[in-house]
Structures are given as C-alpha cells and as structure tokens.
Design an enzyme around this catalytic site. Structure first.
Site, PDB file in Angstrom:
ATOM      1  N   HIS A 336      56.708 -13.661 -86.576  1.00 32.61           N
ATOM      2  CA  HIS A 336      55.212 -13.614 -87.475  1.00 32.61           C
ATOM      3  C   HIS A 336      54.161 -13.718 -85.623  1.00 32.61           C
ATOM      4  O   HIS A 336      53.722 -14.326 -85.353  1.00 32.61           O
ATOM      5  CB  HIS A 336      54.894 -14.810 -88.155  1.00 32.61           C
ATOM      6  CG  HIS A 336      54.483 -14.450 -88.583  1.00 32.61           C
ATOM      7  ND1 HIS A 336      52.819 -13.823 -89.016  1.00 32.61           N
ATOM      8  CD2 HIS A 336      54.303 -13.883 -90.587  1.00 32.61           C
ATOM      9  CE1 HIS A 336      51.943 -13.473 -90.272  1.00 32.61           C
ATOM     10  NE2 HIS A 336      53.160 -13.015 -90.955  1.00 32.61           N
ATOM     11  N   ASP A 392      60.289 -11.663 -94.536  1.00 32.04           N
ATOM     12  CA  ASP A 392      60.845 -10.121 -94.344  1.00 32.04           C
ATOM     13  C   ASP A 392      62.563 -10.638 -94.250  1.00 32.04           C
ATOM     14  O   ASP A 392      63.226  -9.503 -94.709  1.00 32.04           O
ATOM     15  CB  ASP A 392      60.460  -9.254 -93.596  1.00 32.04           C
ATOM     16  CG  ASP A 392      58.947  -8.949 -94.077  1.00 32.04           C
ATOM     17  OD1 ASP A 392      58.457  -8.430 -95.094  1.00 32.04           O
ATOM     18  OD2 ASP A 392      58.060  -9.243 -93.054  1.00 32.04           O
TER      19      ASP A 392
END
Length: 418
Positions: A336, A392
């Site tokens: 991320h 995700d």
C-alpha cells in the site's frame, strides 16, 4: 544565521540558506507544515545555459511527484498512521466502527463530525433511502449503452447525467455562493444533495450492473436497509418476498464502511480539484468515479481476481512468485502506498470473507489466493519490502463469491458519502 531565538514563535520556523545567493530565508511552520508559496521568494539569477522554463529568477518550485509529501487541505476527518497500521474516522478506530456501527451511521459521522443520535440517524436513513429513486427516463439512458459495457463506464456517465436534473444544485446556474452562504437555505440545499448522492449511488450502480447482466431494472424496495436495498436491486429475479441473505448484507455493509474514506486518495483529490471550479456535485462525483475506475485505485480488487485467474491453481504460485520478482508479472492486492505494515482493514475483511464463504461456499480461487498469501508472507523479497495483503486482496474474493464480478461500481457507492 545568527543566534538561536528563544521565543516559541521563532522556534516554529525553518531557516533556509540559498547557497546560490548566500541569502537566508525564514519560513513559518504551522501544524508541522510550511507554505509552499514561501519558496517563491527564494529567487536567484538565471545560470549560464539554464533553460528559460526554469524561471529561476521567479523563485523556487516545490516538486512532489504524486503528492508523496504535500498537504493541500486541513482536515479532521480521517487519521492514518501508515507505519503503525492505524486508521481512524473522526477519532474512532476502524475496528470499532466495523464491529459496532453501520455504513450509513459512519457516513453521518464522516460528513457531520459526530455519531448521530437515534433520532438523527432515523431521519438521515429515511432521507437517503427516500432519494434512492431515480427518474423514469434514466432507464432509457442506461439502455443506450452496449450490453458489454463495463459498469464503471456506465456509472461514471450516470453521475454526470444526474446533474442535468438538479439545476438548483448547480453554482453555474444559481450563483457561486450557492453552497457557501452558511444560511439555512444553503445548508438545506447541500444536505439534499448529500441525500441524493448517497441514495442514488446504489441505484445507479445496480442499474449499471443489470445492464451488463441483461436484466430488467428493479425499483428500490421499501423496508430494507441501505445495503439490503442495494443487494435486492442487483439480485432480485422476480422471487416473491425476496430478501437478501443477512450475512451477505452485513458483509457488504462492512465493506462499504471500510472503504468510506481514506484521506486524500486519488478519487477524493479528483473530486476536490474538480469541485474547486464550482461545478455541480454530480459532475465532481463523476470525475472521482473516473479516477476510481483505474486498476491502481478502485479497480484494484478486479485486478486481484484477474491475477488469481491467470495463476490458475496453487501449484502455479511458485512460478508466479518468481515472475513477480523478475518484474515479468504484476502482484495485485499486496502493499500500500501509505501502509508500511499490514493494512488494518485487511484483517477485518479476512474475517468477513470467512463469514461469506460459509454461506456461498469457498470460491474456486480461494485456495490459489491462500497459497499466494502464504508464499509471499514467507518470502524475504516481499517481507523486506513490506508487501503485505491489503484490503483489495480479500474484498475482491468476497464480491466474486457474492456473484458480482465487476467490482469497481461497488467501491464507487461507498465513497460518494465523502
């Protein structure tokens, strides 16, 4: 540079020496930030052979590709500590909200700054759901798209289309101070657009989804929750007294909540920048929707599913891992931009995934996902780069298990509240 100053005012400043000119500049520090415009004063003569475009004599520029260390707005909405893996909405840890709150209640918190009373929430929920209905003409608009159009392309257009219905919400037509007067009328107009955008987001997303499925559109039902109504509009096939599974309804609500805000991500920044020109809120949301479509943002969960399908089976994971290391393949759903440890939302989503799979049965891709997860978490290449699974990675599997293969429109619904 002189003697150190004793006053706090002098200490909260940055002293800069420009070695090109020998001049010293003082830049104030406020809330651990400095004004970028202060560097316009740091000017120097143009060097021999230097290009004119540098405009050196007009001051320094701040180059920050990708907003890696640039603050453009003061906010008390969301706090993220990427090093510690912390996410808070208005001071509340995301873990507490996921366990005890709902998406609509959290939307109220994000927008208005505090959790609603029971009466406030009832009014808010009633208004949002009431505004879920769209004009009958919208059916013709949606039917104008090809049967195989991606739902995000449809949804992006649909938000802009909605703006054509509400001239009272357009500063271009009603005046530039429409939303900034601060009086009751201005606040009421603003609130109404909040209700409309959140309420219609799920309806528009469901319609976009059903175009792709070749199904007739479903009018938003009464008596269901926000996420329950959304699932009904997507999945109802004419069954009498149909109601979405409560476990799936709760799972979707948690996913909505987890994605509701994440500071100035790409889509939020796009909405702010578009809105700064005083367009109507529907056009601004349409711009944000377009930003969200990309595989590095809202489309990331779809990219995870495509990646897992391409891997094929757990047996192929080692070869895929090696291909990623050689930069021959792209690893989606790991790492991320902000979090340097695990994404705190990923733990909540992982638990939610187990609850969903208990109802739907395990997705055929789950074993491949687990094998990839385990292999990456044991490999120094990924561990040293702090490439842990993000939100995700698991959310894509949940959406797929629920039968929704085009996932980006779902993410769009969750982010219209901020």
């Amino acid at each position: 540079m002189g003697k150190p100053a004793d006053s706090r005012a002098d200490k909260n400043a940055l002293s800069i020496v420009d070695k090109r000119t020998g001049k010293t500049y003082t830049v104030p520090i406020t809330d651990n930030s400095i004004p970028a415009t202060a560097f316009k004063n740091v000017a120097a003569p143009k060097a021999v052979g230097e290009r004119d475009e540098n405009e050196t004599n007009r001051g320094l520029r701040i180059f920050d590709k990708g907003f890696l260390n640039t603050a453009v707005i003061q906010s008390q909405i969301t706090y993220i500590d990427g090093e510690a893996g912390v996410l808070r909405y208005r001071g509340y840890p995301i873990e507490q909200l996921a366990l005890h709150s709902s998406h609509l209640e959290t939307a109220y918190l994000l927008i208005y700054g505090s959790l609603p009373s029971k009466e406030q929430f009832n009014v808010f929920e009633k208004e949002v759901i009431h505004h879920g209905i769209v004009h009958a003409d919208a059916e013709n608009f949606f039917r104008s798209f090809r049967y195989d159009a991606h739902p995000m392309a449809i949804l992006t257009s649909a938000f802009a289309y909605m703006g054509s219905y509400y001239s009272e919400a357009n500063p271009s037509l009603q005046g530039q101070t429409l939303f900034t007067k601060g009086d009751k009328a201005s606040l009421a107009i603003m609130d109404k657009q909040i209700y409309r955008l959140i309420g219609k987001a799920t309806t528009l997303a469901a319609m976009a989804y059903r175009v792709r499925q070749g199904r007739e559109f479903v009018i938003p039902p009464t008596g269901l929750s926000y996420t329950g109504s959304f699932l009904y509009q997507m999945d109802h096939l004419g069954e009498e007294n149909y109601k979405p599974n409560p476990v799936l309804e709760k799972a979707l609500d948690v996913l909505f909540l987890l994605h509701a805000d994440h500071e100035l991500n790409a889509s939020a920044t796009t909405v702010l920048q578009t809105g700064s020109s005083l367009v109507d809120p529907y056009s601004a949301i349409a711009a944000g929707c377009a930003s969200l479509y990309g595989p590095l943002h809202g489309g990331a969960n779809e990219a995870v599913i495509r990646m897992l399908i391409s891997i094929g089976s757990p047996a192929n994971v080692p070869a895929f891992i090696e291909a990623v290391k050689k930069r021959e393949k792209v690893l989606s759903g790991f790492g991320h931009r902000i979090y340097r440890t695990s994404d705190p939302r990923s733990f909540i989503v992982r638990k939610t995934a187990d609850e969903v799979f208990a109802i739907t049965g395990k997705d055929e891709l789950l074993e491949t996902a687990m094998a990839l997860h385990d292999a990456a978490m044991k490999d120094d290449y990924f561990v040293s780069r702090k490439l842990a699974p993000n939100v995700d990675f698991w959310s894509g599997l949940i959406y797929r298990a629920m039968g929704h293969n085009h996932l980006s429109p779902l993410t769009s619904c969750l982010r219209t509240d901020v």
